[in-house]
Design a protein around this motif. Structure first.
Motif, PDB file in Angstrom:
ATOM      1  N   GLY A 134       0.772  -0.664  -0.522  1.00 46.10           N
ATOM      2  CA  GLY A 134      -0.009   0.183   0.307  1.00 46.10           C
ATOM      3  C   GLY A 134       0.975   1.328   0.013  1.00 46.10           C
ATOM      4  O   GLY A 134       0.198   2.082  -0.198  1.00 46.10           O
ATOM      5  N   GLN A 135       2.085   1.249   0.045  1.00 45.64           N
ATOM      6  CA  GLN A 135       2.840   2.388   0.201  1.00 45.64           C
ATOM      7  C   GLN A 135       3.037   3.102  -1.627  1.00 45.64           C
ATOM      8  O   GLN A 135       3.613   2.421  -2.356  1.00 45.64           O
ATOM      9  N   GLN A 136       2.798   4.517  -0.710  1.00 44.76           N
ATOM     10  CA  GLN A 136       3.228   5.060  -1.927  1.00 44.76           C
ATOM     11  C   GLN A 136       5.029   5.234  -2.827  1.00 44.76           C
ATOM     12  O   GLN A 136       5.053   5.855  -1.225  1.00 44.76           O
ATOM     13  N   LEU A 137       5.226   5.012  -3.838  1.00 44.36           N
ATOM     14  CA  LEU A 137       6.988   5.623  -3.414  1.00 44.36           C
ATOM     15  C   LEU A 137       7.083   7.202  -4.673  1.00 44.36           C
ATOM     16  O   LEU A 137       5.686   7.571  -5.488  1.00 44.36           O
ATOM     17  N   ALA A 138       7.900   7.596  -4.249  1.00 41.78           N
ATOM     18  CA  ALA A 138       7.668   9.028  -4.870  1.00 41.78           C
ATOM     19  C   ALA A 138       8.380   8.975  -6.476  1.00 41.78           C
ATOM     20  O   ALA A 138       8.713   7.819  -6.461  1.00 41.78           O
ATOM     21  N   GLU A 139       7.913   9.954  -6.704  1.00 37.68           N
ATOM     22  CA  GLU A 139       8.060  10.576  -8.455  1.00 37.68           C
ATOM     23  C   GLU A 139       8.710  10.623  -9.018  1.00 37.68           C
ATOM     24  O   GLU A 139       9.910  10.680  -8.590  1.00 37.68           O
ATOM     25  N   VAL A 157      10.863  11.826 -19.914  1.00 40.23           N
ATOM     26  CA  VAL A 157      10.755  10.712 -19.080  1.00 40.23           C
ATOM     27  C   VAL A 157      10.083  10.870 -17.989  1.00 40.23           C
ATOM     28  O   VAL A 157      10.703  11.658 -16.620  1.00 40.23           O
ATOM     29  N   ASN A 158       9.099  10.848 -17.128  1.00 35.94           N
ATOM     30  CA  ASN A 158       7.951  10.636 -16.256  1.00 35.94           C
ATOM     31  C   ASN A 158       8.357   8.814 -15.047  1.00 35.94           C
ATOM     32  O   ASN A 158       6.947   8.527 -16.828  1.00 35.94           O
ATOM     33  N   THR A 159       8.060   9.208 -14.548  1.00 31.86           N
ATOM     34  CA  THR A 159       7.672   7.738 -13.950  1.00 31.86           C
ATOM     35  C   THR A 159       7.290   8.353 -12.748  1.00 31.86           C
ATOM     36  O   THR A 159       7.403   8.743 -11.585  1.00 31.86           O
ATOM     37  N   ILE A 160       6.001   8.029 -12.733  1.00 35.21           N
ATOM     38  CA  ILE A 160       4.700   8.546 -11.815  1.00 35.21           C
ATOM     39  C   ILE A 160       4.212   6.960 -11.490  1.00 35.21           C
ATOM     40  O   ILE A 160       3.638   5.983 -12.173  1.00 35.21           O
ATOM     41  N   ASP A 161       3.140   6.899 -11.059  1.00 30.53           N
ATOM     42  CA  ASP A 161       2.093   6.623 -10.159  1.00 30.53           C
ATOM     43  C   ASP A 161       2.951   4.977  -9.592  1.00 30.53           C
ATOM     44  O   ASP A 161       2.199   4.118  -9.485  1.00 30.53           O
ATOM     45  N   ARG A 162       3.673   5.095  -8.671  1.00 32.85           N
ATOM     46  CA  ARG A 162       4.768   3.840  -8.205  1.00 32.85           C
ATOM     47  C   ARG A 162       3.962   3.583  -6.752  1.00 32.85           C
ATOM     48  O   ARG A 162       3.685   4.827  -5.711  1.00 32.85           O
ATOM     49  N   LYS A 163       3.967   2.450  -6.354  1.00 28.74           N
ATOM     50  CA  LYS A 163       3.090   2.558  -5.953  1.00 28.74           C
ATOM     51  C   LYS A 163       3.142   0.318  -5.265  1.00 28.74           C
ATOM     52  O   LYS A 163       4.149  -0.342  -5.947  1.00 28.74           O
ATOM     53  N   VAL A 164       3.485  -0.061  -4.215  1.00 32.43           N
ATOM     54  CA  VAL A 164       3.526  -1.288  -3.687  1.00 32.43           C
ATOM     55  C   VAL A 164       2.279  -1.673  -3.840  1.00 32.43           C
ATOM     56  O   VAL A 164       1.828  -1.955  -2.883  1.00 32.43           O
ATOM     57  N   LEU A 165       2.611  -2.999  -4.593  1.00 29.02           N
ATOM     58  CA  LEU A 165       0.533  -3.401  -4.773  1.00 29.02           C
ATOM     59  C   LEU A 165       0.348  -3.920  -4.086  1.00 29.02           C
ATOM     60  O   LEU A 165      -0.408  -4.552  -3.012  1.00 29.02           O
ATOM     61  N   TYR A 180       7.698  -8.413  -2.898  1.00 28.32           N
ATOM     62  CA  TYR A 180       7.355  -7.801  -3.291  1.00 28.32           C
ATOM     63  C   TYR A 180       6.490  -7.159  -4.865  1.00 28.32           C
ATOM     64  O   TYR A 180       7.672  -6.985  -5.214  1.00 28.32           O
ATOM     65  N   VAL A 181       5.720  -6.431  -4.469  1.00 30.38           N
ATOM     66  CA  VAL A 181       4.792  -6.670  -5.880  1.00 30.38           C
ATOM     67  C   VAL A 181       5.092  -4.802  -6.478  1.00 30.38           C
ATOM     68  O   VAL A 181       4.019  -3.890  -5.707  1.00 30.38           O
ATOM     69  N   LEU A 182       5.843  -3.885  -7.276  1.00 32.27           N
ATOM     70  CA  LEU A 182       5.819  -2.901  -7.562  1.00 32.27           C
ATOM     71  C   LEU A 182       5.438  -2.705  -8.641  1.00 32.27           C
ATOM     72  O   LEU A 182       5.115  -3.090  -9.692  1.00 32.27           O
ATOM     73  N   ILE A 183       4.558  -1.737  -8.669  1.00 38.08           N
ATOM     74  CA  ILE A 183       3.995  -1.322  -9.831  1.00 38.08           C
ATOM     75  C   ILE A 183       4.024   0.454 -10.512  1.00 38.08           C
ATOM     76  O   ILE A 183       3.876   1.088  -9.411  1.00 38.08           O
ATOM     77  N   TRP A 202       8.345  -7.736  -9.383  1.00 42.43           N
ATOM     78  CA  TRP A 202       8.753  -8.336  -8.745  1.00 42.43           C
ATOM     79  C   TRP A 202      10.054  -8.378  -8.119  1.00 42.43           C
ATOM     80  O   TRP A 202      10.888  -9.073  -8.549  1.00 42.43           O
ATOM     81  N   LEU A 203      10.010  -7.847  -6.442  1.00 39.72           N
ATOM     82  CA  LEU A 203      10.990  -7.637  -5.868  1.00 39.72           C
ATOM     83  C   LEU A 203      11.428  -8.572  -5.092  1.00 39.72           C
ATOM     84  O   LEU A 203      10.877  -8.454  -4.045  1.00 39.72           O
ATOM     85  N   SER A 204      12.838  -8.661  -4.596  1.00 37.44           N
ATOM     86  CA  SER A 204      12.904 -10.259  -3.672  1.00 37.44           C
ATOM     87  C   SER A 204      14.055  -9.390  -2.818  1.00 37.44           C
ATOM     88  O   SER A 204      15.002  -9.415  -3.047  1.00 37.44           O
ATOM     89  N   GLU A 205      13.764  -9.334  -1.422  1.00 35.33           N
ATOM     90  CA  GLU A 205      15.123  -8.985  -0.372  1.00 35.33           C
ATOM     91  C   GLU A 205      16.259  -9.987  -0.569  1.00 35.33           C
ATOM     92  O   GLU A 205      15.853 -10.734  -0.256  1.00 35.33           O
TER      93      GLU A 205
END
Length: 232
Positions: A134-139, A157-165, A180-183, A202-205
């Motif tokens: 649910g975390q919102q990430l900085a654009e 180039v704009n990277t927007i709507d970044r979120k941990v889904l 963690y799934v990031l979009i 899909w990001l794994s620690e």
């Protein structure tokens, strides 16, 4: 020009889809010699190419760790089409990537040969260590303004709507990982060419990216990237 813009966008996705190390960042490499190989498939699920990443240099200075990441992309026939690098810095709370170093060297060298002036501005891309659903990430944003004998051109180039889904378990040829799934959405434009890429990672620690999918505006899968092997 469109091919150069695609290469620029590819590196932006690559940044948000990389790896991990054991000290400064949970999700990005700061260990010299670490290497990762990814296979890339097209919308027909056929092999489209391979990307190799290598951490070539790590420097600690003033409480900040900086790593240089080399990236090489080859097509399905093994022909190398991209060879570049970018820099990642980490303070222990997460990482930032230098937006200027995202521009492929080949692209800059091409413009240099054309006697073109380039002015780049933007916002570094960030990924914190403390991810949660649910975390919102900085654009982030990168703008390259170019001028050649009075002829002006911009790349944005704009990277927007970044979120941990969500959190999911993913299996690739390299193994099975808790992720963690990031979009996010990456929107690029220049000279009338507009590219919008919706991305899921899909990001794994301890590993970083193990899978990435990009989608069209209609939600169809355009490409899939999976971790084939790694060494750290």
């Amino acid at each position: 020009m469109k091919k150069a813009l695609l290469a620029f966008t590819f590196i932006l996705i690559a940044f948000n889809s990389t790896f991990a190390q054991d000290f400064c960042s949970k999700y990005y490499p700061m260990k010299e010699g670490s290497s990762f190989t990814y296979d890339i498939y097209n919308k027909k699920d056929k092999l489209d190419g391979t990307t190799n990443y290598l951490v070539t240099n790590v420097v600690d200075q003033g409480g900040v760790t900086q790593a240089t990441m080399q990236i090489k992309y080859s097509d399905a026939k093994g022909k190398q089409e991209l060879d570049s690098d970018y820099k990642i810095s980490c303070t222990g709370k997460g990482i930032k990537i230098d937006f200027i170093s995202l521009m492929p060297r080949q692209m800059l060298d091409q413009y240099k040969d054309m006697d073109m002036e380039i002015d780049m501005t933007g916002t570094d891309i960030e990924l914190p260590n403390n991810l949660e659903v649910g975390q919102q990430l900085a654009e982030a944003n990168v703008v390259a303004k170019m001028n050649m004998s009075g002829i002006k051109m911009n790349i944005e180039v704009n990277t927007i709507d970044r979120k941990v889904l969500s959190k999911e378990t993913v299996t690739t040829p390299a193994g099975t990982f808790e992720c963690y799934v990031l979009i996010e959405t990456i929107a690029s434009k220049t000279m009338g060419a507009n590219i919008q890429i919706n991305s899921k990672t899909w990001l794994s620690e301890g590993i970083g990216m193990v899978k990435n999918e990009t989608y069209s505006k209609k939600g169809n899968v355009n490409s899939k990237t999976v971790l084939a092997k790694f060494s750290k």
